[in-house]
Design a protein around this motif. Structure first.
Motif, PDB file in Angstrom:
ATOM      1  N   HIS A  83       0.733  -1.457  -0.017  1.00 21.16           N
ATOM      2  CA  HIS A  83       0.050  -0.169   0.012  1.00 21.16           C
ATOM      3  C   HIS A  83       0.942   1.176  -0.011  1.00 21.16           C
ATOM      4  O   HIS A  83       1.696   1.540   0.707  1.00 21.16           O
ATOM      5  CB  HIS A  83      -0.958  -0.138   1.379  1.00 21.16           C
ATOM      6  CG  HIS A  83      -1.948  -1.024   1.132  1.00 21.16           C
ATOM      7  ND1 HIS A  83      -1.240  -2.402   1.818  1.00 21.16           N
ATOM      8  CD2 HIS A  83      -2.895  -1.473   0.689  1.00 21.16           C
ATOM      9  CE1 HIS A  83      -2.452  -3.448   1.745  1.00 21.16           C
ATOM     10  NE2 HIS A  83      -3.377  -3.002   0.903  1.00 21.16           N
ATOM     11  N   THR A  98       6.993   2.617  -0.002  1.00 25.36           N
ATOM     12  CA  THR A  98       8.268   1.961   0.512  1.00 25.36           C
ATOM     13  C   THR A  98       7.688   0.825   1.264  1.00 25.36           C
ATOM     14  O   THR A  98       6.458   0.399   1.268  1.00 25.36           O
ATOM     15  CB  THR A  98       8.804   2.944   1.799  1.00 25.36           C
ATOM     16  OG1 THR A  98       9.948   2.461   2.207  1.00 25.36           O
ATOM     17  CG2 THR A  98       7.825   3.009   2.760  1.00 25.36           C
ATOM     18  N   GLU A 101       7.650  -3.156   6.312  1.00 26.15           N
ATOM     19  CA  GLU A 101       7.938  -4.483   7.185  1.00 26.15           C
ATOM     20  C   GLU A 101       9.667  -4.414   7.045  1.00 26.15           C
ATOM     21  O   GLU A 101      10.420  -5.035   7.699  1.00 26.15           O
ATOM     22  CB  GLU A 101       7.426  -5.486   6.630  1.00 26.15           C
ATOM     23  CG  GLU A 101       6.112  -5.781   6.940  1.00 26.15           C
ATOM     24  CD  GLU A 101       5.396  -6.772   5.938  1.00 26.15           C
ATOM     25  OE1 GLU A 101       4.372  -7.213   6.544  1.00 26.15           O
ATOM     26  OE2 GLU A 101       5.742  -7.379   5.076  1.00 26.15           O
TER      27      GLU A 101
HETATM   28  C1  LIG Z   1       1.200  -6.336   8.319  1.00 24.65           C
HETATM   29  C2  LIG Z   1       1.579  -5.470   6.895  1.00 24.65           C
HETATM   30  O1  LIG Z   1       1.175  -4.472   7.119  1.00 24.65           O
HETATM   31  C3  LIG Z   1       1.076  -6.219   5.655  1.00 24.65           C
HETATM   32  O2  LIG Z   1       1.700  -7.391   5.584  1.00 24.65           O
HETATM   33  C4  LIG Z   1       1.259  -5.228   4.547  1.00 24.65           C
HETATM   34  C5  LIG Z   1       0.327  -4.460   4.120  1.00 24.65           C
HETATM   35  N1  LIG Z   1       0.573  -3.578   3.192  1.00 24.65           N
HETATM   36  C6  LIG Z   1       2.097  -2.914   3.127  1.00 24.65           C
HETATM   37  N2  LIG Z   1       2.245  -1.710   2.493  1.00 24.65           N
HETATM   38  C7  LIG Z   1       3.705  -1.420   2.222  1.00 24.65           C
HETATM   39  N3  LIG Z   1       3.927  -0.348   1.714  1.00 24.65           N
HETATM   40  N4  LIG Z   1       4.776  -1.931   3.215  1.00 24.65           N
HETATM   41  C8  LIG Z   1       4.351  -3.162   4.119  1.00 24.65           C
HETATM   42  O3  LIG Z   1       5.180  -3.442   4.656  1.00 24.65           O
HETATM   43  C9  LIG Z   1       3.283  -3.497   4.083  1.00 24.65           C
HETATM   44  N5  LIG Z   1       2.689  -4.813   4.496  1.00 24.65           N
END
Ligand SMILES: C[C@H](O)[C@H](O)[C@H]1CNC2=NC(N)=NC(=O)C2=N1
Length: 121
Positions: A83, A98, A101
């Motif tokens: 996202h 970015t 995680e």
């Molecule tokens: C638990 C974690 O937020 C989810 O696995 C996803 C959701 N969307 C995400 N979006 C982005 N930009 N980076 C993430 O690390 C990410 N992780």
């Protein structure tokens, strides 16, 4: 982008996209932070690096076109389960990516940036 205006008129048009095959389950290596050279070499057209983010400001002829782009980009983001931050302004949308995680820029960011560019073609 006029199609998007019609879609916006239909509240069901952007029903939540089923999330399947989140990239991390299919390709865990996509969460490895890339080094500076890799990022510079692979940044999609129109995108710039800003610290641990990549950013592009997409410009539009009308405010609602930007809103529609953001909605469509949101669908791609949900499908990838990755996202961006999006700021909708007057006839422009700033998109920042970015990988939270990994605390850096990964393949997931570059892949999704390329898909956002395809939306704009
Ligand atoms: C638990 C974690 O937020 C989810 O696995 C996803 C959701 N969307 C995400 N979006 C982005 N930009 N980076 C993430 O690390 C990410 N992780």
């Amino acid at each position: 982008m006029t199609l998007v205006r019609e879609q916006l008129a239909d509240p069901g048009a952007f029903a939540p996209v089923r999330t399947f095959f989140p990239w991390r389950d299919v390709c865990p290596r996509m969460t490895d932070v890339l080094d500076d050279d890799e990022i510079d070499d692979r940044l999609p057209a129109g995108w710039e690096r800003d610290g641990d983010e990549i950013v592009r400001t997409f410009e539009f002829d009308a405010y609602l076109d930007g809103v529609g782009f953001a909605a469509a980009a949101g669908g791609l983001a949900q499908e990838a389960f990755h996202h961006p931050e999006m700021t909708i302004g007057w006839r422009e949308v700033e998109v920042r990516l970015t990988t939270h995680e990994a605390d850096g820029i990964t393949d997931a960011d570059l892949e999704l940036a390329g898909r956002f560019n395809d939306l704009r073609e």
